[in-house]
Design a protein around this motif. Sequence first.
Motif, PDB file in Angstrom:
ATOM      1  N   ILE A  97       0.837  -1.201   0.000  1.00  0.00           N
ATOM      2  CA  ILE A  97       0.000   0.000   0.000  1.00  0.00           C
ATOM      3  C   ILE A  97       0.868   1.245   0.000  1.00  0.00           C
ATOM      4  O   ILE A  97       0.619   2.201  -0.744  1.00  0.00           O
ATOM      5  CB  ILE A  97      -0.970  -0.008   1.211  1.00  0.00           C
ATOM      6  N   HIS A  98       1.922   1.235   0.801  1.00  0.00           N
ATOM      7  CA  HIS A  98       2.835   2.377   0.862  1.00  0.00           C
ATOM      8  C   HIS A  98       3.478   2.601  -0.504  1.00  0.00           C
ATOM      9  O   HIS A  98       3.554   3.739  -0.995  1.00  0.00           O
ATOM     10  CB  HIS A  98       3.896   2.141   1.944  1.00  0.00           C
ATOM     11  N   ARG A 145       1.413   6.448  -6.951  1.00  0.00           N
ATOM     12  CA  ARG A 145       0.311   7.349  -7.319  1.00  0.00           C
ATOM     13  C   ARG A 145       0.692   8.807  -7.093  1.00  0.00           C
ATOM     14  O   ARG A 145       0.357   9.673  -7.896  1.00  0.00           O
ATOM     15  CB  ARG A 145      -0.956   7.005  -6.522  1.00  0.00           C
ATOM     16  N   LEU A 146       1.402   9.035  -6.000  1.00  0.00           N
ATOM     17  CA  LEU A 146       1.839  10.402  -5.723  1.00  0.00           C
ATOM     18  C   LEU A 146       2.791  10.894  -6.801  1.00  0.00           C
ATOM     19  O   LEU A 146       2.690  12.023  -7.278  1.00  0.00           O
ATOM     20  CB  LEU A 146       2.496  10.458  -4.337  1.00  0.00           C
ATOM     21  N   LEU A 147       3.731  10.032  -7.213  1.00  0.00           N
ATOM     22  CA  LEU A 147       4.663  10.396  -8.275  1.00  0.00           C
ATOM     23  C   LEU A 147       3.943  10.612  -9.598  1.00  0.00           C
ATOM     24  O   LEU A 147       4.272  11.536 -10.356  1.00  0.00           O
ATOM     25  CB  LEU A 147       5.735   9.321  -8.438  1.00  0.00           C
ATOM     26  N   GLU A 148       2.968   9.735  -9.859  1.00  0.00           N
ATOM     27  CA  GLU A 148       2.208   9.913 -11.096  1.00  0.00           C
ATOM     28  C   GLU A 148       1.482  11.247 -11.079  1.00  0.00           C
ATOM     29  O   GLU A 148       1.442  11.972 -12.073  1.00  0.00           O
ATOM     30  CB  GLU A 148       1.206   8.775 -11.283  1.00  0.00           C
ATOM     31  N   ALA A 173      11.194   4.901 -10.824  1.00  0.00           N
ATOM     32  CA  ALA A 173      11.155   4.247 -12.133  1.00  0.00           C
ATOM     33  C   ALA A 173       9.726   3.886 -12.491  1.00  0.00           C
ATOM     34  O   ALA A 173       9.301   4.043 -13.639  1.00  0.00           O
ATOM     35  CB  ALA A 173      12.037   3.005 -12.129  1.00  0.00           C
ATOM     36  N   ALA A 174       8.980   3.398 -11.507  1.00  0.00           N
ATOM     37  CA  ALA A 174       7.593   3.030 -11.778  1.00  0.00           C
ATOM     38  C   ALA A 174       6.765   4.256 -12.119  1.00  0.00           C
ATOM     39  O   ALA A 174       5.859   4.201 -12.952  1.00  0.00           O
ATOM     40  CB  ALA A 174       7.001   2.302 -10.574  1.00  0.00           C
ATOM     41  N   PHE A 231      -9.747  -1.451 -15.907  1.00  0.00           N
ATOM     42  CA  PHE A 231     -10.453  -1.065 -14.690  1.00  0.00           C
ATOM     43  C   PHE A 231      -9.972   0.294 -14.239  1.00  0.00           C
ATOM     44  O   PHE A 231      -8.823   0.629 -14.407  1.00  0.00           O
ATOM     45  CB  PHE A 231     -10.216  -2.085 -13.567  1.00  0.00           C
ATOM     46  N   GLY A 232     -10.815   1.030 -13.599  1.00  0.00           N
ATOM     47  CA  GLY A 232     -10.452   2.383 -13.210  1.00  0.00           C
ATOM     48  C   GLY A 232      -9.901   2.501 -11.809  1.00  0.00           C
ATOM     49  O   GLY A 232     -10.253   3.405 -11.081  1.00  0.00           O
ATOM     50  N   PHE A 233      -9.085   1.601 -11.404  1.00  0.00           N
ATOM     51  CA  PHE A 233      -8.525   1.656 -10.048  1.00  0.00           C
ATOM     52  C   PHE A 233      -7.431   2.664  -9.980  1.00  0.00           C
ATOM     53  O   PHE A 233      -6.531   2.766 -10.683  1.00  0.00           O
ATOM     54  CB  PHE A 233      -7.967   0.298  -9.616  1.00  0.00           C
TER      55      PHE A 233
END
Length: 169
Positions: free
Chosen positions: A123-124, A130-133, A156-157, A167-169
């Motif tokens: 989760i972390h 997600r924060l980087l994205e 990198a991710a 899916f919209g996750f």
Amino acid sequence: MKISVTKAAKQWGVSRTTIYQKINEGELSRTADKQIDTSEMIRVFGEPAAKKRTEQTMNTNNGTSSNSQNVQDCTVLEHQLALEKLKNKHLEQQVHAQKQLIENYQDQIKQLNITLEKANASIHDLTQIRLLEFKGSEHEKGHQQPQTDLSPEIKAAATAPKKKRWFGF
């Protein structure tokens, strides 16, 4: 009470000859009607043998009945002891089973904690990605914010091209 020589001999368990010898020696006296007083017989020979035998028989019977009572009591106590030993063994088995159950639960708790730690780490990592994205999309729009304390894998991710998802996750 006065009795005959024959009856006295039977009751005291002595021969008639012995009684006549005691009379002749003057140790034992008899009345004019040739009867012997029982008190004289008791004085010379003690308690009658028939009475002694009766007392001994009664004592023996009492002893036998008390012995059989003791044997019964002992048997009952041995039976109770055997039952208590069985109960004790059963309780020890139950305690052992409960200890094993506790150990199994503790192992399950350890495994669940490990799984939870892995899930928290995932989760972390996902939130960091997600924060980087999110920051990357703001960067593309012209807002630049510094990337701090992120692991190289997460960076990198975040910079990798996005895959289209169903899916919209």
